[in-house]
Design a protein around this motif. Structure first.
Motif, PDB file in Angstrom:
ATOM      1  N   LYS A   6       0.837  -1.212   0.000  1.00  0.00           N
ATOM      2  CA  LYS A   6       0.000   0.000   0.000  1.00  0.00           C
ATOM      3  C   LYS A   6       0.862   1.248   0.000  1.00  0.00           C
ATOM      4  O   LYS A   6       0.604   2.199  -0.734  1.00  0.00           O
ATOM      5  CB  LYS A   6      -0.910   0.018   1.231  1.00  0.00           C
ATOM      6  CG  LYS A   6      -2.089  -0.888   1.163  1.00  0.00           C
ATOM      7  CD  LYS A   6      -2.917  -0.742   2.442  1.00  0.00           C
ATOM      8  CE  LYS A   6      -4.039  -1.761   2.477  1.00  0.00           C
ATOM      9  NZ  LYS A   6      -4.795  -1.678   3.732  1.00  0.00           N
ATOM     10  N   GLY A  16      -6.562  -1.614  -6.385  1.00  0.00           N
ATOM     11  CA  GLY A  16      -7.468  -1.939  -5.291  1.00  0.00           C
ATOM     12  C   GLY A  16      -6.845  -2.940  -4.336  1.00  0.00           C
ATOM     13  O   GLY A  16      -5.699  -3.369  -4.512  1.00  0.00           O
ATOM     14  N   PRO A  17      -7.601  -3.346  -3.325  1.00  0.00           N
ATOM     15  CA  PRO A  17      -7.090  -4.297  -2.328  1.00  0.00           C
ATOM     16  C   PRO A  17      -6.594  -5.609  -2.944  1.00  0.00           C
ATOM     17  O   PRO A  17      -5.594  -6.167  -2.508  1.00  0.00           O
ATOM     18  CB  PRO A  17      -8.284  -4.544  -1.412  1.00  0.00           C
ATOM     19  CG  PRO A  17      -9.179  -3.369  -1.616  1.00  0.00           C
ATOM     20  CD  PRO A  17      -8.946  -2.890  -3.010  1.00  0.00           C
ATOM     21  N   LYS A  18      -7.281  -6.082  -3.964  1.00  0.00           N
ATOM     22  CA  LYS A  18      -6.898  -7.342  -4.608  1.00  0.00           C
ATOM     23  C   LYS A  18      -5.504  -7.217  -5.232  1.00  0.00           C
ATOM     24  O   LYS A  18      -4.651  -8.090  -5.055  1.00  0.00           O
ATOM     25  CB  LYS A  18      -7.938  -7.693  -5.677  1.00  0.00           C
ATOM     26  CG  LYS A  18      -7.662  -8.957  -6.448  1.00  0.00           C
ATOM     27  CD  LYS A  18      -8.759  -9.201  -7.486  1.00  0.00           C
ATOM     28  CE  LYS A  18      -8.435 -10.366  -8.390  1.00  0.00           C
ATOM     29  NZ  LYS A  18      -9.440 -10.528  -9.437  1.00  0.00           N
ATOM     30  N   GLU A  19      -5.273  -6.125  -5.956  1.00  0.00           N
ATOM     31  CA  GLU A  19      -3.966  -5.912  -6.596  1.00  0.00           C
ATOM     32  C   GLU A  19      -2.872  -5.688  -5.555  1.00  0.00           C
ATOM     33  O   GLU A  19      -1.762  -6.209  -5.689  1.00  0.00           O
ATOM     34  CB  GLU A  19      -4.007  -4.711  -7.550  1.00  0.00           C
ATOM     35  CG  GLU A  19      -4.804  -4.936  -8.813  1.00  0.00           C
ATOM     36  CD  GLU A  19      -6.286  -4.631  -8.647  1.00  0.00           C
ATOM     37  OE1 GLU A  19      -7.063  -4.965  -9.552  1.00  0.00           O
ATOM     38  OE2 GLU A  19      -6.691  -4.085  -7.597  1.00  0.00           O
ATOM     39  N   GLY A 120      -5.779  -4.117 -13.316  1.00  0.00           N
ATOM     40  CA  GLY A 120      -5.084  -3.127 -12.499  1.00  0.00           C
ATOM     41  C   GLY A 120      -3.568  -3.282 -12.590  1.00  0.00           C
ATOM     42  O   GLY A 120      -2.837  -2.297 -12.727  1.00  0.00           O
TER      43      GLY A 120
END
Length: 192
Positions: A6, A16-19, A120
């Motif tokens: 992050k 996003g969170p998945k990536e 992404g």
């Protein structure tokens, strides 16, 4: 590593969170000491590198054995061999740590495998490559269209305080001038 992902990929706001989770599974942190080589000409290294702390230098050795500085990579900038990561060929340059450094690294081949399934990640790779092309075009213009003094002034404006962290010979090489020319430019600017 999710928190590190992050933090280090915050410039890519579309991730996003998945990536970010996926990136967290493939990134590695590496400490390198001043003078350590990340890569030498003829070697393979498929890592994309982000400098967290420290300073890297890219250079080549000319036919007559002279080092020619191509690039300085301070904190929050990316590094790596384009020959290896894009062309899958041995490196045509050297990358060395000019300071003790902390590097975030990930194998671009692994990242590209994930990009086939994740837009992404694909967008991040595309954006990064566009930035590399833009920076190369700026560097070409820097060397061709500007006088040595203009190159020096542009360097100091682009990289404030970096001049104190590098050797005079490396800066002169980066600017495409001799050390004595660099000294004259500094003296002239100090008078004005």
């Amino acid at each position: 590593m999710l928190e590190k992902a992050k933090e280090f990929f915050k410039d890519f706001t579309f991730l996003g969170p998945k990536e970010l989770f996926l990136l967290g599974t493939i990134i590695k942190l590496k400490h390198v000491a001043k003078g350590d080589f990340i890569l030498k000409e003829g070697q393979y290294n498929y890592n994309a590198i982000r400098v967290i702390h420290g300073l890297l230098c890219h250079y080549v050795i000319s036919q007559n054995g002279e080092e020619k500085t191509l690039l300085f990579v301070p904190e929050n900038n990316f590094s790596g061999s384009l020959q290896c990561t894009i062309n899958r060929k041995p490196s045509d340059e050297y990358i060395v740590a000019l300071e003790n450094s902390l590097l975030l690294m990930f194998d671009i081949r692994e990242l590209e495998n994930h990009a086939y399934k994740n837009l992404g990640i694909l967008k991040m790779i595309d954006q990064s490559r566009k930035q590399i092309i833009l920076e190369a075009a700026v560097r070409i213009r820097f060397l061709i269209a500007h006088s040595p003094e203009e190159r020096y002034l542009q360097f100091t404006a682009t990289y404030p305080n970096l001049e104190q962290r590098i050797k005079q010979k490396d800066l002169a090489s980066f600017l495409g001038i001799t050390v004595s020319s660099l000294s004259r430019i500094r003296a002239r600017l100090a008078k004005s």
